[in-house]
Design an enzyme around this catalytic site. Structure first.
Site, mmCIF file in Angstrom:
data_model
loop_
_atom_site.group_PDB
_atom_site.id
_atom_site.type_symbol
_atom_site.label_atom_id
_atom_site.label_comp_id
_atom_site.label_asym_id
_atom_site.label_seq_id
_atom_site.Cartn_x
_atom_site.Cartn_y
_atom_site.Cartn_z
ATOM 1 N N LYS A 1 0.836 -1.214 0.000
ATOM 2 C CA LYS A 1 0.000 0.000 0.000
ATOM 3 C C LYS A 1 0.867 1.258 0.000
ATOM 4 C CE LYS A 1 -1.914 1.586 4.021
ATOM 5 N NZ LYS A 1 -1.637 3.000 4.330
ATOM 6 N N ASN A 2 1.832 1.288 0.919
ATOM 7 C CA ASN A 2 2.562 2.540 1.105
ATOM 8 C C ASN A 2 3.626 2.810 0.042
ATOM 9 O OD1 ASN A 2 0.912 3.275 3.157
ATOM 10 N ND2 ASN A 2 2.284 2.596 4.796
ATOM 11 N N ARG B 1 -4.384 10.900 4.359
ATOM 12 C CA ARG B 1 -3.256 11.789 4.627
ATOM 13 C C ARG B 1 -2.134 11.621 3.598
ATOM 14 N NH1 ARG B 1 -0.295 14.584 8.648
ATOM 15 N NH2 ARG B 1 1.841 14.077 8.191
ATOM 16 N N CYS C 1 -5.334 12.444 13.155
ATOM 17 C CA CYS C 1 -6.188 11.273 12.994
ATOM 18 C C CYS C 1 -6.095 10.454 14.261
ATOM 19 C CB CYS C 1 -5.809 10.483 11.755
ATOM 20 S SG CYS C 1 -4.270 9.591 11.919
ATOM 21 N N ARG D 1 -0.210 14.089 13.611
ATOM 22 C CA ARG D 1 0.151 14.127 12.194
ATOM 23 C C ARG D 1 0.410 15.547 11.658
ATOM 24 N NH1 ARG D 1 -1.583 9.101 10.119
ATOM 25 N NH2 ARG D 1 0.430 9.135 9.093
ATOM 26 N N PRO D 2 1.428 16.229 12.168
ATOM 27 C CA PRO D 2 1.725 17.587 11.684
ATOM 28 C C PRO D 2 2.242 17.588 10.254
ATOM 29 C CG PRO D 2 3.459 16.786 13.138
ATOM 30 C CD PRO D 2 2.389 15.747 13.154
ATOM 31 N N ILE D 3 2.228 18.767 9.596
ATOM 32 C CA ILE D 3 2.826 18.860 8.255
ATOM 33 C C ILE D 3 3.883 19.983 8.201
ATOM 34 C CG2 ILE D 3 0.903 17.818 6.956
ATOM 35 C CD1 ILE D 3 0.282 20.706 5.987
ATOM 36 N N ASP D 4 4.393 20.364 9.373
ATOM 37 C CA ASP D 4 5.378 21.445 9.428
ATOM 38 C C ASP D 4 6.607 21.182 8.547
ATOM 39 O OD1 ASP D 4 5.789 19.350 11.288
ATOM 40 O OD2 ASP D 4 7.229 20.546 12.416
ATOM 41 N N LEU D 5 7.038 19.930 8.487
ATOM 42 C CA LEU D 5 8.252 19.638 7.699
ATOM 43 C C LEU D 5 8.021 19.835 6.199
ATOM 44 C CD1 LEU D 5 9.568 16.504 9.630
ATOM 45 C CD2 LEU D 5 10.635 18.755 9.516
ATOM 46 N N ARG E 1 -9.234 -0.339 3.892
ATOM 47 C CA ARG E 1 -8.341 0.714 3.367
ATOM 48 C C ARG E 1 -7.015 0.112 2.911
ATOM 49 N NH1 ARG E 1 -7.336 5.833 6.954
ATOM 50 N NH2 ARG E 1 -6.001 6.110 5.139
HETATM 51 C C1 EPZ Z 1 4.087 6.684 6.995
HETATM 52 O O1 EPZ Z 1 3.317 7.742 7.560
HETATM 53 C C2 EPZ Z 1 3.110 5.593 6.707
HETATM 54 N N1 EPZ Z 1 2.092 6.083 5.819
HETATM 55 C C3 EPZ Z 1 2.464 5.126 8.005
HETATM 56 O O2 EPZ Z 1 1.624 4.053 7.720
HETATM 57 C C4 EPZ Z 1 3.532 4.660 8.968
HETATM 58 O O3 EPZ Z 1 2.930 4.343 10.194
HETATM 59 C C5 EPZ Z 1 4.552 5.775 9.174
HETATM 60 O O4 EPZ Z 1 5.078 6.229 7.895
HETATM 61 C C6 EPZ Z 1 5.734 5.362 10.023
HETATM 62 O O5 EPZ Z 1 6.352 4.242 9.455
HETATM 63 C C7 EPZ Z 1 2.314 6.126 4.533
HETATM 64 O O6 EPZ Z 1 3.370 5.781 4.018
HETATM 65 C C8 EPZ Z 1 1.169 6.572 3.694
HETATM 66 P P1 EPZ Z 1 5.770 9.983 9.265
HETATM 67 P P2 EPZ Z 1 3.857 9.199 7.617
HETATM 68 O O7 EPZ Z 1 5.647 11.315 8.595
HETATM 69 O O8 EPZ Z 1 4.911 9.383 6.586
HETATM 70 C C9 EPZ Z 1 6.475 13.312 12.479
HETATM 71 C C10 EPZ Z 1 -0.411 2.886 7.731
HETATM 72 O O9 EPZ Z 1 -1.127 2.378 8.631
HETATM 73 N N2 EPZ Z 1 6.247 14.391 11.490
HETATM 74 O O10 EPZ Z 1 6.902 9.086 8.906
HETATM 75 O O11 EPZ Z 1 2.702 10.131 7.588
HETATM 76 C C11 EPZ Z 1 5.183 12.578 12.852
HETATM 77 O O12 EPZ Z 1 4.432 13.288 13.794
HETATM 78 C C12 EPZ Z 1 0.205 4.242 7.908
HETATM 79 O O13 EPZ Z 1 -0.196 2.352 6.648
HETATM 80 C C13 EPZ Z 1 6.523 15.697 11.841
HETATM 81 O O14 EPZ Z 1 6.946 15.983 12.946
HETATM 82 O O15 EPZ Z 1 4.463 9.238 9.018
HETATM 83 C C14 EPZ Z 1 5.715 11.275 13.412
HETATM 84 O O16 EPZ Z 1 6.067 11.419 14.752
HETATM 85 C C15 EPZ Z 1 -0.259 4.967 9.115
HETATM 86 N N3 EPZ Z 1 6.299 16.683 10.913
HETATM 87 C C16 EPZ Z 1 6.995 11.063 12.597
HETATM 88 O O17 EPZ Z 1 7.288 12.297 11.939
HETATM 89 C C17 EPZ Z 1 5.840 16.426 9.666
HETATM 90 O O18 EPZ Z 1 5.689 17.379 8.883
HETATM 91 C C18 EPZ Z 1 6.889 10.002 11.551
HETATM 92 O O19 EPZ Z 1 5.724 10.202 10.797
HETATM 93 C C19 EPZ Z 1 5.562 15.079 9.317
HETATM 94 C C20 EPZ Z 1 5.783 14.083 10.245
#
Ligand code: EPZ
Length: 434
Positions: A26-27, A97, A121, A126-130, A406
């Site tokens: 999926k991912n 997302r 969620c 789930r911030p998007i600051d980065l 999903r």
């Molecule tokens: C990906 O989510 C996966 N989703 C998630 O799978 C998975 O749990 C996660 O990576 C961790 O492996 C997809 O690939 C679609 P992150 P992602 O950004 O990329 C912080 C599933 O069930 N962060 O790697 O959205 C955030 O808060 C899903 O299939 C910031 O601080 O997760 C977290 O602590 C759910 N600022 C950390 O990074 C930002 O702008 C990792 O999150 C973005 C993220």
């Protein structure tokens, strides 16, 4: 309408047997669909899982003007026209997302993009600051008004160097894609190292991208030109979370379960953990054979970015540990609300001591008893399916199509084939999970 699974549990028997085939990841599939915006010609994608999240992202791309055909099961062809819209549908961004990854290639190619805030969620904030900081570093102007972002870069993006404060998967992917069309060199430090990123980059490089270092903490992209998929077809890698979920199910309930079309090299951490709990696991190049032990030893799990223990397998692993003889600890380090589902498991007989939002103590071994249970999200939903299969009696799991469907293709057929008594029923209403 909402679907429900009715499962008659094994009551602790270890009788499942047979072979289960793993689907495309999926991912990786969601991101390669987003990456089609980087191509000047039609991209053919194969082994794309038939799941709701893929339907959502293809609908989003179609709304923006992409021409998408689905000639065969698991196969898509995508072309991006010159008049591609740069606005992402707010309702889909809220539901999915991962759609935020489309912002990188869209901004890089068309000089603008607008999207509503994806929000938090059930698993965390789930911030998007980065994403926002990264686009600014690449020369874009960002405006935020009425819960929507509007980002413009009329001269195109320019390469930049960033250090990610969190090793984020989707942020890494977004800036790899943006970097492919930016002028100059983009360097991502503390990049995520998940195998899905390596899989995507291998394909993009075959099609003309210049990306180095995927799978390591530093990725460098030399950008500037649209890609061409004329000579290459993308084949999605196996889903390591689908495979890991069946592995955990097998470790609890299988006489002998063969998991095929998977890549055991992507599951080293869960395999190591299960072996240390006493589970017999054989691995071949694309196959895993698992047998449930008579006794499970307790152990401590800490989720971590790849190659550590995946957060997406934390809930199924916690169900596994309810069957271990003694106390285990689970430490969720990535998302702050990803242990909330344990409360519902308590209702079917599991025992936990919640130490803080990130840590629980699992007190095994407990007998699980079937009951009505609401699936809160994708991964916890599948963990409930596993718990229901282990449990005594009948379980009813609600909200299957908005959670489990999903991300898991044809899950009830694959479970039936290995001996699970599972049936899908339709209900009139979705049950809201608070
Ligand atoms: C990906 O989510 C996966 N989703 C998630 O799978 C998975 O749990 C996660 O990576 C961790 O492996 C997809 O690939 C679609 P992150 P992602 O950004 O990329 C912080 C599933 O069930 N962060 O790697 O959205 C955030 O808060 C899903 O299939 C910031 O601080 O997760 C977290 O602590 C759910 N600022 C950390 O990074 C930002 O702008 C990792 O999150 C973005 C993220």
């Amino acid at each position: 309408m909402s679907d429900t699974f009715v499962i008659k549990g094994l009551g602790g028997q270890k009788t499942l047997r047979g072979t289960v085939a793993i689907t495309g990841a999926k991912n990786a599939a969601l991101k390669v669909l987003a990456a089609t915006v980087l191509f000047r010609d039609t991209v053919t994608l194969k082994n794309i899982p038939e799941i709701n999240d893929v339907q959502q992202i293809t609908e989003l791309l179609r709304n923006m003007g992409a021409e998408i055909s689905h000639p065969n099961t698991s196969e898509y062809k995508v072309s991006i026209p010159q008049n591609f819209s740069t606005e992402l549908s707010p309702s889909i961004v809220k539901r999915l997302r991962a759609s935020v990854v489309i912002t990188g290639p869209t901004l890089a190619r068309f000089g603008k993009v607008s999207f509503s805030s994806p929000g938090g969620c059930l698993i965390g904030a789930r911030p998007i600051d980065l994403f926002i900081e990264g686009f600014k570093k690449m020369g874009a102007k960002v405006t935020f008004k009425n819960d929507s972002y509007s980002i413009v870069a009329p001269q195109g993006l320019r390469g930049a160097e960033f250090f990610l404060k969190n090793q984020s998967v989707t942020v890494t992917e977004t800036f790899v894609f943006a970097g492919v069309l930016a002028q100059g060199i983009t360097t991502i430090k503390n990049a995520a190292m998940e195998p899905e990123i390596v899989d995507l980059v291998d394909f993009l490089n075959k099609c003309g991208a210049k990306i180095f270092g995927a799978g390591t903490p530093t990725i460098t992209i030399t950008g500037g030109k649209l890609l061409s998929a004329k000579k290459h077809i993308y084949q999605t890698m196996p889903d390591r979370i689908d495979a890991g979920s069946f592995l955990i199910l097998g470790a609890l309930t299988a006489k002998k379960l063969r998991i095929i079309h998977c890549n055991p090299a992507h599951l080293e951490s869960p395999i190591e953990a299960l072996r240390s709990a006493g589970v017999s696991i054989e691995t071949k190049k694309n196959e895993i054979i698992v047998r449930a032990p008579t006794k499970i030893k307790p152990l401590n799990i800490k989720t971590h970015e790849y190659p550590g223990f995946p957060t997406d397998l934390q809930a199924p692993m916690t169900v596994f540990l309810t069957q271990a003889e003694g106390e285990s600890r689970v430490f969720e380090t990535i998302f702050e609300s990803r242990l909330n589902y344990t409360e519902a498991l308590t209702g079917i007989g599991a025992r936990f001591v919640v130490m803080d939002p990130h840590r629980v103590l699992v007190q095994g071994k407990t007998e699980l008893c079937g009951k009505k249970i609401i699936s809160p999200d994708l991964r916890a939903g599948l963990a409930f399916v596993i718990a229901a299969i282990v449990a005594k009696g009948e379980s009813v799991i609600h909200n299957v199509n908005t959670t489990i469907d999903r991300g898991y293709e044809d899950i009830e057929r694959r479970l039936k084939d290995i001996g699970v008594d599972i049936e899908r029923r339709s209900e009139d209403e979705e049950i809201v999970c608070n």
